[in-house]
Design a protein around this motif. Sequence first.
Motif, PDB file in Angstrom:
ATOM      1  N   LEU A 154      -9.151   0.750  -4.655  1.00  0.00           N
ATOM      2  CA  LEU A 154      -9.667   0.293  -3.354  1.00  0.00           C
ATOM      3  C   LEU A 154      -8.734  -0.690  -2.667  1.00  0.00           C
ATOM      4  O   LEU A 154      -8.689  -0.764  -1.437  1.00  0.00           O
ATOM      5  N   LEU A 155      -7.983  -1.460  -3.469  1.00  0.00           N
ATOM      6  CA  LEU A 155      -7.034  -2.420  -2.913  1.00  0.00           C
ATOM      7  C   LEU A 155      -6.184  -1.777  -1.818  1.00  0.00           C
ATOM      8  O   LEU A 155      -5.913  -2.393  -0.783  1.00  0.00           O
ATOM      9  N   TYR A 156      -5.779  -0.511  -2.039  1.00  0.00           N
ATOM     10  CA  TYR A 156      -4.854   0.141  -1.100  1.00  0.00           C
ATOM     11  C   TYR A 156      -5.563   0.654   0.148  1.00  0.00           C
ATOM     12  O   TYR A 156      -4.912   1.083   1.096  1.00  0.00           O
ATOM     13  N   ALA A 157      -6.879   0.646   0.150  1.00  0.00           N
ATOM     14  CA  ALA A 157      -7.621   0.937   1.379  1.00  0.00           C
ATOM     15  C   ALA A 157      -8.038  -0.368   2.059  1.00  0.00           C
ATOM     16  O   ALA A 157      -8.402  -0.367   3.229  1.00  0.00           O
ATOM     17  N   GLN A 158      -7.982  -1.474   1.296  1.00  0.00           N
ATOM     18  CA  GLN A 158      -8.418  -2.763   1.845  1.00  0.00           C
ATOM     19  C   GLN A 158      -7.280  -3.505   2.527  1.00  0.00           C
ATOM     20  O   GLN A 158      -7.512  -4.283   3.446  1.00  0.00           O
ATOM     21  N   ASP A 159      -6.067  -3.298   2.025  1.00  0.00           N
ATOM     22  CA  ASP A 159      -4.951  -4.120   2.483  1.00  0.00           C
ATOM     23  C   ASP A 159      -3.781  -3.215   2.874  1.00  0.00           C
ATOM     24  O   ASP A 159      -3.196  -2.535   2.029  1.00  0.00           O
ATOM     25  N   LYS A 160      -3.451  -3.222   4.185  1.00  0.00           N
ATOM     26  CA  LYS A 160      -2.435  -2.285   4.686  1.00  0.00           C
ATOM     27  C   LYS A 160      -1.038  -2.620   4.179  1.00  0.00           C
ATOM     28  O   LYS A 160      -0.199  -1.717   4.045  1.00  0.00           O
ATOM     29  N   ALA A 161      -0.755  -3.902   3.904  1.00  0.00           N
ATOM     30  CA  ALA A 161       0.574  -4.258   3.391  1.00  0.00           C
ATOM     31  C   ALA A 161       0.720  -3.754   1.951  1.00  0.00           C
ATOM     32  O   ALA A 161       1.759  -3.179   1.578  1.00  0.00           O
ATOM     33  N   GLU A 162      -0.322  -3.947   1.142  1.00  0.00           N
ATOM     34  CA  GLU A 162      -0.301  -3.428  -0.240  1.00  0.00           C
ATOM     35  C   GLU A 162      -0.149  -1.910  -0.225  1.00  0.00           C
ATOM     36  O   GLU A 162       0.570  -1.332  -1.037  1.00  0.00           O
ATOM     37  N   MET A 163      -0.854  -1.270   0.719  1.00  0.00           N
ATOM     38  CA  MET A 163      -0.808   0.194   0.821  1.00  0.00           C
ATOM     39  C   MET A 163       0.615   0.654   1.123  1.00  0.00           C
ATOM     40  O   MET A 163       1.143   1.550   0.460  1.00  0.00           O
ATOM     41  N   ARG A 164       1.278   0.003   2.079  1.00  0.00           N
ATOM     42  CA  ARG A 164       2.651   0.414   2.424  1.00  0.00           C
ATOM     43  C   ARG A 164       3.588   0.256   1.222  1.00  0.00           C
ATOM     44  O   ARG A 164       4.398   1.148   0.941  1.00  0.00           O
ATOM     45  N   THR A 165       3.500  -0.877   0.537  1.00  0.00           N
ATOM     46  CA  THR A 165       4.394  -1.137  -0.603  1.00  0.00           C
ATOM     47  C   THR A 165       4.202  -0.067  -1.671  1.00  0.00           C
ATOM     48  O   THR A 165       5.164   0.481  -2.213  1.00  0.00           O
ATOM     49  N   ARG A 166       2.944   0.238  -1.968  1.00  0.00           N
ATOM     50  CA  ARG A 166       2.651   1.207  -3.037  1.00  0.00           C
ATOM     51  C   ARG A 166       3.091   2.616  -2.638  1.00  0.00           C
ATOM     52  O   ARG A 166       3.687   3.336  -3.431  1.00  0.00           O
ATOM     53  N   LEU A 167       2.809   2.998  -1.378  1.00  0.00           N
ATOM     54  CA  LEU A 167       3.168   4.350  -0.948  1.00  0.00           C
ATOM     55  C   LEU A 167       4.679   4.527  -0.920  1.00  0.00           C
ATOM     56  O   LEU A 167       5.203   5.579  -1.297  1.00  0.00           O
ATOM     57  N   GLU A 168       5.387   3.483  -0.491  1.00  0.00           N
ATOM     58  CA  GLU A 168       6.853   3.598  -0.465  1.00  0.00           C
ATOM     59  C   GLU A 168       7.399   3.723  -1.881  1.00  0.00           C
ATOM     60  O   GLU A 168       8.342   4.476  -2.128  1.00  0.00           O
TER      61      GLU A 168
END
Length: 375
Positions: free
Chosen positions: A97-111
């Motif tokens: 859920l962290l990656y749906a809650q926080d857009k910066a975390e999402m970008r880092t993880r997806l990259e």
Amino acid sequence: MPSPQLAIVGGGQLARMMQQAAIGLGVRIRLLAEAPDVSAAQVVPDHVVGDYTDLETLRTVVADAPVVTFDHEHVPPEHLQALQAEGHACRPGPHALLYAQDKAEMRTRLEALGAPCPRNATVSSADDLVAFGFPAVLKTTRGGYDGKGVWVVRSAADAQEAFASGRPLLAEELVDFRRELAALVARSPSGEVLAYPVVESRQADGVCAEVIAPAPDLDPELAAEARALAERIATELDVTGILAVELFETADGRLLVNELAMRPHNTGHWSIDGAVTSQFENHLRAVLDLPLGATDPRAPWSVMVNILGGAVEDLEAQRAVVLGAEPDVKIHLYGKSVKAGRKVGHVTAYGPDLDDVLARARRSAALLTDGVTHD
Ligand code: ADP
């Protein structure tokens, strides 16, 4: 009342449509509702009214429920960790859920996964933003929805309002996109993953206005790439339930990920009437680790149009008028009072001819919202 098999946190329209699927599956639900009259509380008899940020309230709701799922992504992760430690399966779990809650975390993880993203950086000052370059899209990393917390900026002066929010911001390149797409997948804890057809979503004022399934004229290779990308993100992030990957199709024919949602999503509402198994049913099957149902469309085309609050106050009365004019269009109302611009329902039409399906869906939505068909 007998013990529930599933607790749902949040009483909006997504939980209401989960209940519709739960009846079909014979699944007993207990709900945590924000207020006694919210959308899902009207249809789930076993509900508690309370605050989802309060751990004791959450404990009361999930007490005799083995599995917990969500209508929204805002439950504090530390509370979910506590519930998990006490033996309840949170699906999706806080680590996903962290990656749906926080857009910066999402970008880092997806990259890190090699998923294609717009160029981006976190910025905390006008100087950072100038260094990033213009034009840019600024986003609050947390708490944005329906375009709130998103600003297009062409100069440091444009960014004053965004920085005034005092919240961490993510800057992204302003993507030159041809259209917005969404790839939805359902994934169960035992690892079964099924993708829905890739859809086109059209926005008005930052809010999803209509969805066409499947996305018209989408290059089959790009469609396969979008489905594979969503399946990979769901697996790598260990998402359980529905994952929606919002995508841009760029002007030069590439895919970029916009954002992730880990719950049934507005771009999947067409599937209630237009697919063999709806996203709500597959969400429940997935979080309960039941076999998933086929995601194939029932008709060549489905079009979903959102109903936003308009001139018509009494939507239930207007339903009969629309059913008279368009007996084959499916009308879903969420039991909400009408306020200008508020999502209060949706309609879905399906059939063999896209122009006809689009026209019927739009006509019905206009008749329901404003009492006229605009044609
Ligand atoms: P929200 O969390 O409010 O849904 P999104 O990140 O999805 O915010 O952004 C809302 C809308 O803003 C998107 O649907 C898209 O139309 C536009 N948008 C977002 N990011 C970009 C971008 N990098 N470039 C161009 N348009 C964007």
